[in-house]
Design a protein around this motif. Structure first.
Motif, PDB file in Angstrom:
ATOM      1  N   VAL A   1       0.931  -1.152  -0.106  1.00 14.21           N
ATOM      2  CA  VAL A   1      -0.045  -0.126   0.119  1.00 14.21           C
ATOM      3  C   VAL A   1       0.976   1.141  -0.219  1.00 14.21           C
ATOM      4  N   ILE A   2       2.107   1.200   0.736  1.00 14.62           N
ATOM      5  CA  ILE A   2       2.878   2.363   0.710  1.00 14.62           C
ATOM      6  C   ILE A   2       3.286   2.556  -0.669  1.00 14.62           C
ATOM      7  N   ALA A   3       3.932   1.594  -1.050  1.00 12.68           N
ATOM      8  CA  ALA A   3       4.370   1.381  -2.554  1.00 12.68           C
ATOM      9  C   ALA A   3       3.342   2.040  -3.576  1.00 12.68           C
ATOM     10  N   HIS A   4       2.133   1.605  -3.385  1.00 22.23           N
ATOM     11  CA  HIS A   4       1.213   1.953  -4.324  1.00 22.23           C
ATOM     12  C   HIS A   4       0.876   3.556  -4.289  1.00 22.23           C
ATOM     13  N   GLY A   5       1.027   4.033  -3.109  1.00 24.85           N
ATOM     14  CA  GLY A   5       0.768   5.680  -2.749  1.00 24.85           C
ATOM     15  C   GLY A   5       1.850   6.170  -3.645  1.00 24.85           C
TER      16      GLY A   5
ATOM     17  N   SER B   1       4.350   5.418  -5.524  1.00 21.10           N
ATOM     18  CA  SER B   1       4.539   5.385  -6.607  1.00 21.10           C
ATOM     19  C   SER B   1       3.663   6.010  -7.572  1.00 21.10           C
ATOM     20  N   GLY B   2       2.326   6.232  -7.215  1.00 25.75           N
ATOM     21  CA  GLY B   2       1.290   6.975  -7.848  1.00 25.75           C
ATOM     22  C   GLY B   2       1.697   8.516  -7.644  1.00 25.75           C
ATOM     23  N   VAL B   3       1.866   8.844  -6.379  1.00 25.99           N
ATOM     24  CA  VAL B   3       2.249  10.353  -6.345  1.00 25.99           C
ATOM     25  C   VAL B   3       3.419  10.837  -7.046  1.00 25.99           C
ATOM     26  N   THR B   4       4.630   9.939  -7.041  1.00 23.42           N
ATOM     27  CA  THR B   4       5.838  10.210  -7.970  1.00 23.42           C
ATOM     28  C   THR B   4       5.404  10.162  -9.356  1.00 23.42           C
ATOM     29  N   THR B   5       4.685   9.226 -10.010  1.00 20.92           N
ATOM     30  CA  THR B   5       4.617   9.196 -11.535  1.00 20.92           C
ATOM     31  C   THR B   5       3.674  10.541 -11.886  1.00 20.92           C
TER      32      THR B   5
ATOM     33  N   PRO C   1      -2.793   9.787  -1.157  1.00 20.64           N
ATOM     34  CA  PRO C   1      -2.335   9.856   0.289  1.00 20.64           C
ATOM     35  C   PRO C   1      -3.082   9.223   1.061  1.00 20.64           C
ATOM     36  N   TRP C   2      -4.094   8.608   0.778  1.00 18.35           N
ATOM     37  CA  TRP C   2      -4.977   7.562   1.632  1.00 18.35           C
ATOM     38  C   TRP C   2      -4.221   6.250   1.800  1.00 18.35           C
ATOM     39  N   PHE C   3      -3.606   6.012   0.632  1.00 19.74           N
ATOM     40  CA  PHE C   3      -2.534   4.536   0.500  1.00 19.74           C
ATOM     41  C   PHE C   3      -1.402   4.770   1.324  1.00 19.74           C
ATOM     42  N   ILE C   4      -0.890   6.070   1.213  1.00 21.74           N
ATOM     43  CA  ILE C   4       0.553   6.112   2.098  1.00 21.74           C
ATOM     44  C   ILE C   4       0.037   6.085   3.607  1.00 21.74           C
ATOM     45  N   VAL C   5      -0.935   6.645   4.014  1.00 24.09           N
ATOM     46  CA  VAL C   5      -1.409   6.835   5.396  1.00 24.09           C
ATOM     47  C   VAL C   5      -1.791   5.487   5.875  1.00 24.09           C
ATOM     48  N   MET C   6      -2.849   4.706   4.968  1.00 27.72           N
ATOM     49  CA  MET C   6      -2.891   3.341   5.497  1.00 27.72           C
ATOM     50  C   MET C   6      -1.706   2.452   5.506  1.00 27.72           C
ATOM     51  N   GLY C   7      -0.880   2.169   4.682  1.00 23.78           N
ATOM     52  CA  GLY C   7       0.227   1.644   4.675  1.00 23.78           C
ATOM     53  C   GLY C   7       1.119   2.132   5.897  1.00 23.78           C
ATOM     54  N   MET C   8       1.396   3.373   6.160  1.00 26.56           N
ATOM     55  CA  MET C   8       2.222   3.670   7.353  1.00 26.56           C
ATOM     56  C   MET C   8       1.497   3.356   8.564  1.00 26.56           C
ATOM     57  N   MET C   9       0.071   3.397   8.813  1.00 20.22           N
ATOM     58  CA  MET C   9      -0.555   2.937  10.138  1.00 20.22           C
ATOM     59  C   MET C   9      -0.411   1.589  10.196  1.00 20.22           C
ATOM     60  N   SER C  10      -0.413   0.792   9.231  1.00 16.81           N
ATOM     61  CA  SER C  10      -0.330  -0.667   9.224  1.00 16.81           C
ATOM     62  C   SER C  10       0.906  -1.134   9.609  1.00 16.81           C
ATOM     63  N   SER C  11       2.104  -0.670   9.109  1.00 17.09           N
ATOM     64  CA  SER C  11       3.347  -0.738   9.393  1.00 17.09           C
ATOM     65  C   SER C  11       3.663  -0.361  11.012  1.00 17.09           C
ATOM     66  N   LEU C  12       3.056   0.610  11.453  1.00 17.66           N
ATOM     67  CA  LEU C  12       3.455   1.361  12.639  1.00 17.66           C
ATOM     68  C   LEU C  12       2.516   0.322  13.716  1.00 17.66           C
ATOM     69  N   ALA C  13       1.587  -0.291  13.336  1.00 17.79           N
ATOM     70  CA  ALA C  13       0.835  -0.883  14.406  1.00 17.79           C
ATOM     71  C   ALA C  13       1.464  -2.439  14.250  1.00 17.79           C
TER      72      ALA C  13
ATOM     73  N   LEU D   1      11.787  -1.208  -2.979  1.00 24.37           N
ATOM     74  CA  LEU D   1      12.061  -2.403  -3.809  1.00 24.37           C
ATOM     75  C   LEU D   1      10.614  -2.234  -4.593  1.00 24.37           C
ATOM     76  N   VAL D   2       9.684  -2.412  -3.897  1.00 25.76           N
ATOM     77  CA  VAL D   2       8.102  -2.537  -4.448  1.00 25.76           C
ATOM     78  C   VAL D   2       7.952  -1.286  -5.015  1.00 25.76           C
ATOM     79  N   THR D   3       8.362  -0.224  -4.426  1.00 31.69           N
ATOM     80  CA  THR D   3       7.887   1.260  -4.888  1.00 31.69           C
ATOM     81  C   THR D   3       8.762   1.607  -6.390  1.00 31.69           C
ATOM     82  N   SER D   4      10.035   0.938  -6.217  1.00 33.62           N
ATOM     83  CA  SER D   4      10.673   1.172  -7.841  1.00 33.62           C
ATOM     84  C   SER D   4      10.048   0.179  -8.715  1.00 33.62           C
TER      85      SER D   4
END
Length: 183
Positions: free
Chosen positions: A84-88, A90-94, A128-140, A168-171
């Motif tokens: 989910v972090i990689a999705h968010g 990579s989406g923002v970057t591209t 941004p929702w993807f990034i936040v969800m991934g960060m919350m999942s990782s922190l939990a 790696l997945v983001t790349s």
């Protein structure tokens, strides 16, 4: 909130859709499946912060009272969080690269499309929702791992590997979008 938008789109809603899709039924099914995936991820996240994430409640038939192995919740949470972090990211970057004119992103499956509107919606709301969800999942998951019987030196090495996995997945996601691997 993310969950409700997926289900609204699954029911035929057009929030955030700056155009007309060629296959509305396929899009609705994809939105429904995304909503179900987000809901299941929410249950995993609850397991990371609630007591029943460590011990199965006594009222559960057959398994009640048994300890939950930490990896049962950690592995899916971390893999999902990395994805989910990689999705968010990579989406923002591209999307930023597209707006800057560095790359061109193709959006197949649309009859008509306001590309600028879609990109701005994605940049300021969707990704941004993807990034936040991934960060919350990782922190939990990190918090859960610290509270479990996993040794601290092992956790530190796992964090380094996890960050490497996310990068790696983001790349790979960015490369797939830029070089259009799905042609």
């Amino acid at each position: 909130m993310r969950l409700s938008f997926d289900f609204i789109k699954a029911a035929g809603g057009a929030i955030g859709l700056p155009g007309r899709l060629a296959d509305t039924e396929g899009f609705q099914m994809a939105s429904y499946l995304a909503g179900v995936a987000v809901m299941l991820a929410g249950f995993f996240m609850l397991g990371l912060v609630k007591p029943w994430g460590k011990t199965v409640p006594a009222w559960v038939p057959v398994m009640g009272g048994r300890n939950v192995h930490p990896l049962f919740l950690l592995i899916p949470s971390l893999i999902g969080g990395a994805f989910v972090i990689a999705h968010g990211v990579s989406g923002v970057t591209t999307k930023i690269l597209h707006l800057a004119g560095v790359i061109t992103i193709h959006f197949p499956g649309w009859i008509e499309l306001d590309v600028q509107g879609l990109i701005l919606w994605d940049l300021f709301f969707y990704e941004p929702w993807f990034i936040v969800m991934g960060m919350m999942s990782s922190l939990a998951a990190w918090n859960y791992a610290q509270d479990s019987s996993i040794l601290r030196p092992f956790l530190r090495r796992c964090v380094i590997l996890y960050i490497f996995l996310v990068l790696l997945v983001t790349s790979l996601f960015v490369s797939a979008i830029i070089f259009d691997f799905l042609k």
